[in-house]
Design a protein around this motif. Structure first.
Motif, PDB file in Angstrom:
ATOM      1  N   ALA A 105       0.771  -1.342   0.140  1.00 25.20           N
ATOM      2  CA  ALA A 105      -0.157  -0.057  -0.082  1.00 25.20           C
ATOM      3  C   ALA A 105       0.757   1.533  -0.056  1.00 25.20           C
ATOM      4  O   ALA A 105       0.669   2.246  -0.598  1.00 25.20           O
ATOM      5  N   GLU A 106       1.969   1.228   0.727  1.00 28.01           N
ATOM      6  CA  GLU A 106       2.915   2.237   0.725  1.00 28.01           C
ATOM      7  C   GLU A 106       3.574   2.623  -0.410  1.00 28.01           C
ATOM      8  O   GLU A 106       3.627   3.700  -1.104  1.00 28.01           O
ATOM      9  N   ALA A 107       3.948   1.444  -1.172  1.00 26.70           N
ATOM     10  CA  ALA A 107       4.541   1.414  -2.703  1.00 26.70           C
ATOM     11  C   ALA A 107       3.737   2.143  -3.651  1.00 26.70           C
ATOM     12  O   ALA A 107       3.891   2.789  -4.446  1.00 26.70           O
ATOM     13  N   TYR A 108       2.423   1.522  -3.472  1.00 26.02           N
ATOM     14  CA  TYR A 108       1.322   2.173  -4.444  1.00 26.02           C
ATOM     15  C   TYR A 108       0.911   3.345  -4.355  1.00 26.02           C
ATOM     16  O   TYR A 108       0.613   4.019  -5.313  1.00 26.02           O
ATOM     17  N   ALA A 109       0.851   3.729  -3.230  1.00 25.74           N
ATOM     18  CA  ALA A 109       0.592   5.200  -2.779  1.00 25.74           C
ATOM     19  C   ALA A 109       1.414   5.998  -3.392  1.00 25.74           C
ATOM     20  O   ALA A 109       1.397   7.184  -3.838  1.00 25.74           O
ATOM     21  N   ASP A 110       2.908   5.675  -3.435  1.00 26.28           N
ATOM     22  CA  ASP A 110       4.149   6.399  -4.249  1.00 26.28           C
ATOM     23  C   ASP A 110       3.785   6.346  -5.617  1.00 26.28           C
ATOM     24  O   ASP A 110       3.452   7.573  -6.089  1.00 26.28           O
ATOM     25  N   GLN A 111       3.370   5.322  -6.188  1.00 23.04           N
ATOM     26  CA  GLN A 111       3.133   5.440  -7.744  1.00 23.04           C
ATOM     27  C   GLN A 111       1.747   6.189  -7.882  1.00 23.04           C
ATOM     28  O   GLN A 111       1.957   6.985  -8.875  1.00 23.04           O
ATOM     29  N   ASN A 112       0.836   6.022  -7.195  1.00 24.15           N
ATOM     30  CA  ASN A 112      -0.478   7.078  -7.277  1.00 24.15           C
ATOM     31  C   ASN A 112      -0.157   8.574  -7.449  1.00 24.15           C
ATOM     32  O   ASN A 112      -0.595   9.224  -7.983  1.00 24.15           O
ATOM     33  N   GLU A 113       0.917   8.663  -6.226  1.00 30.41           N
ATOM     34  CA  GLU A 113       1.287  10.307  -6.172  1.00 30.41           C
ATOM     35  C   GLU A 113       2.044  10.821  -7.542  1.00 30.41           C
ATOM     36  O   GLU A 113       1.924  11.891  -8.066  1.00 30.41           O
ATOM     37  N   ALA A 114       2.784   9.939  -8.052  1.00 28.68           N
ATOM     38  CA  ALA A 114       3.574  10.042  -9.106  1.00 28.68           C
ATOM     39  C   ALA A 114       2.598  10.228 -10.500  1.00 28.68           C
ATOM     40  O   ALA A 114       2.800  11.113 -11.218  1.00 28.68           O
ATOM     41  N   ASP A 115       1.821   9.446 -10.545  1.00 29.52           N
ATOM     42  CA  ASP A 115       0.619   9.473 -11.637  1.00 29.52           C
ATOM     43  C   ASP A 115      -0.284  10.673 -11.545  1.00 29.52           C
ATOM     44  O   ASP A 115      -0.402  11.525 -12.482  1.00 29.52           O
ATOM     45  N   HIS A 116      -0.507  11.179 -10.134  1.00 30.52           N
ATOM     46  CA  HIS A 116      -1.193  12.446  -9.977  1.00 30.52           C
ATOM     47  C   HIS A 116      -0.471  13.622 -10.518  1.00 30.52           C
ATOM     48  O   HIS A 116      -1.111  14.543 -11.227  1.00 30.52           O
TER      49      HIS A 116
END
Length: 485
Positions: free
Chosen positions: A457-468
């Protein structure tokens, strides 16, 4: 190629003797548990921590753009505007992006009926047909059979994203996610020990929730639950009727609030308006065939009065969504129906095809399978649009005792409690369609899976922030257009 020499011999049908067990009889619990434990070899629980973007990962803006091509072009900028507002709002609209990323993650091979978009705001207070306030999953646009882990990972990642927005520290977020994953695991074990009928009838009654867990919630959370319950009960048809309609030339009609709510009288004029009204009316009339006989009889007691186009949600902005106003005994007896376009699930590119050709039927069947109690007016219809394109829709009541949580005001303890409640609800939903005994055995009694998905979840939250950030940059540079609501 199969030839006569290699083709298996045809199976001859034969009459079973009395008492003979059918070939497709459910397996014994011990066999199902053994399958779950064996699945740990296929996907060790610790591997669920893994997330690395694929080397050929699609450009997230291109993924969103492909979705936008089938939507109403005048509303697409509004969708992008809403998604740029925060990483969490982006996440709500980025189910297609995450579906592609989840397709590359380990799975146990155990299938359930997925919600498909199980973020925390898709869990809410809802009215049951018996007029009891329940807590359940609400959004099923992406539902398909698939790996249960995908729903869990999308859900726990939403907790991390919301926690970051609220300023929670790393250890606080980890505690929230591991508690939620632990609740999913614990409840799956409880459900595995229950009878099939007990699982089917299981639900979360909000009145019982306040009584049974008052000591766990504490006074502050109990008061918030009480306020949320009162608010949800106030969000009924009459409230929506008062808010969304007005008297026009002596007749009750939808009010104008463009672009969020646009009455049909403002979208079309003269003969074109009559044509569109007739087309929409045919959807409502024909869809009643998908309801049970008693509910068809109830619907027949209402008359159609007006239609409007409505913008809903974040990820759904730009899809064709209409609201219908019907009146019953008199002008104080309204029924509001939402007629929402159902497209292909964002999961479809990564899973076996749906058993349902009609996407509206896919949504409705999935919802009825997942929810403990579904809306009495839930149904579907396929029509040819006025542009000649075939479109599928599902229909349901609008604002029938619905309550949505406000994540921005949550403290860590409140989010942890809410996360556990959502996780228990998700486990119950998965247990209705999947092998709850195998899933429970796979999860085991330890916290290995809980810790793993917390890291994911932490790793994918990083990915989501980058995509945002990529979407914000695309708007800034003019690659895509965004418009304020």
């Amino acid at each position: 190629m199969t030839t006569a020499a290699t083709r298996p011999p045809a199976r001859r049908s034969r009459r079973r003797s009395p008492g003979e067990i059918p070939d497709n009889a459910p397996r014994k619990p011990a066999e199902r548990a053994a399958q779950g434990k064996t699945a740990r070899t296929r996907a060790p629980r610790g591997t669920h921590a893994e997330y690395e973007p694929a080397p050929d990962r699609a450009d997230p803006i291109e993924v969103l753009d492909r979705q936008s091509r089938s939507r109403l072009p005048e509303l697409v900028p509004l969708r992008y505007q809403r998604m740029t507002e925060s990483p969490f709002r982006f996440y709500r609209g980025a189910a297609a992006i995450m579906a592609a990323d989840l397709a590359g993650t380990p799975t146990s091979g155990i299938t359930v009926q997925l919600c498909g978009d199980a973020h925390m705001l898709n869990f809410r207070l809802l009215a049951s047909p018996e007029r009891r306030l329940t807590f359940d999953i609400n959004d099923f646009d992406e539902t398909l059979p698939g790996p249960w882990e995908w729903d869990v990972k999308r859900f726990v990642t939403s907790l991390v994203i919301a926690g970051r927005a609220n300023g929670f520290g790393t250890s606080e977020r980890r505690a929230i996610v591991t508690a939620a994953a632990g609740a999913y695991r614990t409840w799956m074990h409880r459900l595995a020990a229950m009878t099939n009928l007990d699982v089917w009838y299981a639900h979360v009654d909000v009145d019982d929730l306040g009584t049974r867990f008052a000591d766990v919630m504490g006074r502050r959370v109990s008061k918030r639950l009480s306020r949320a319950t009162s608010h949800a009960r106030s969000r009924d048809q009459l409230r929506a009727f008062t808010k969304l309609t007005e008297v026009v030339d002596g007749e009750r009609r939808f009010a104008s609030d463009p672009p969020l709510l646009v009455p049909i009288r403002e979208l079309e004029a003269g003969s074109e308006r009559e044509l569109v009204m007739g087309w929409l009316g045919s959807i409502v009339n024909r869809y009643s065939a998908t309801l049970s006989a008693d509910r068809r009889s109830l619907l027949a007691q209402y008359r159609l009065v007006d239609f409007a186009r409505k913008v809903v949600g974040v990820g759904s902005v730009g899809t064709r969504c209409w609201v219908a106003l019907l009146l019953g005994r008199d002008d104080d007896d309204p029924l509001l129906l939402q007629i929402k376009e159902a497209g292909t699930s964002v999961l479809a590119d990564h899973l076996p095809g749906s058993a349902y050709d009609n996407q509206g039927e896919r949504v409705v069947v999935g919802q009825r399978l997942i929810q403990a109690a579904s809306d009495i007016f839930l149904g579907w219809q396929r029509v040819e649009g006025l542009d000649g394109q075939r479109r599928d829709y599902y229909i349901r009541q609008m604002q029938d005792w619905k309550g949505v949580v406000e994540t921005e005001s949550m403290r860590p303890d409140g989010m942890a409690l809410f996360g556990r409640l959502c996780a228990a609800t998700l486990a119950r939903a998965h247990a209705r369609s999947g092998d709850r005994i195998a899933i429970a055995a796979y999860l085991g009694n330890g916290a290995a899976f809980d810790r793993a998905v917390a890291r994911f979840a932490e790793a994918y939250a990083d990915q989501n922030e980058a995509d945002h950030a990529a979407l914000v940059e695309a708007v800034r540079t003019g690659r895509v257009s965004a418009a304020a609501s």
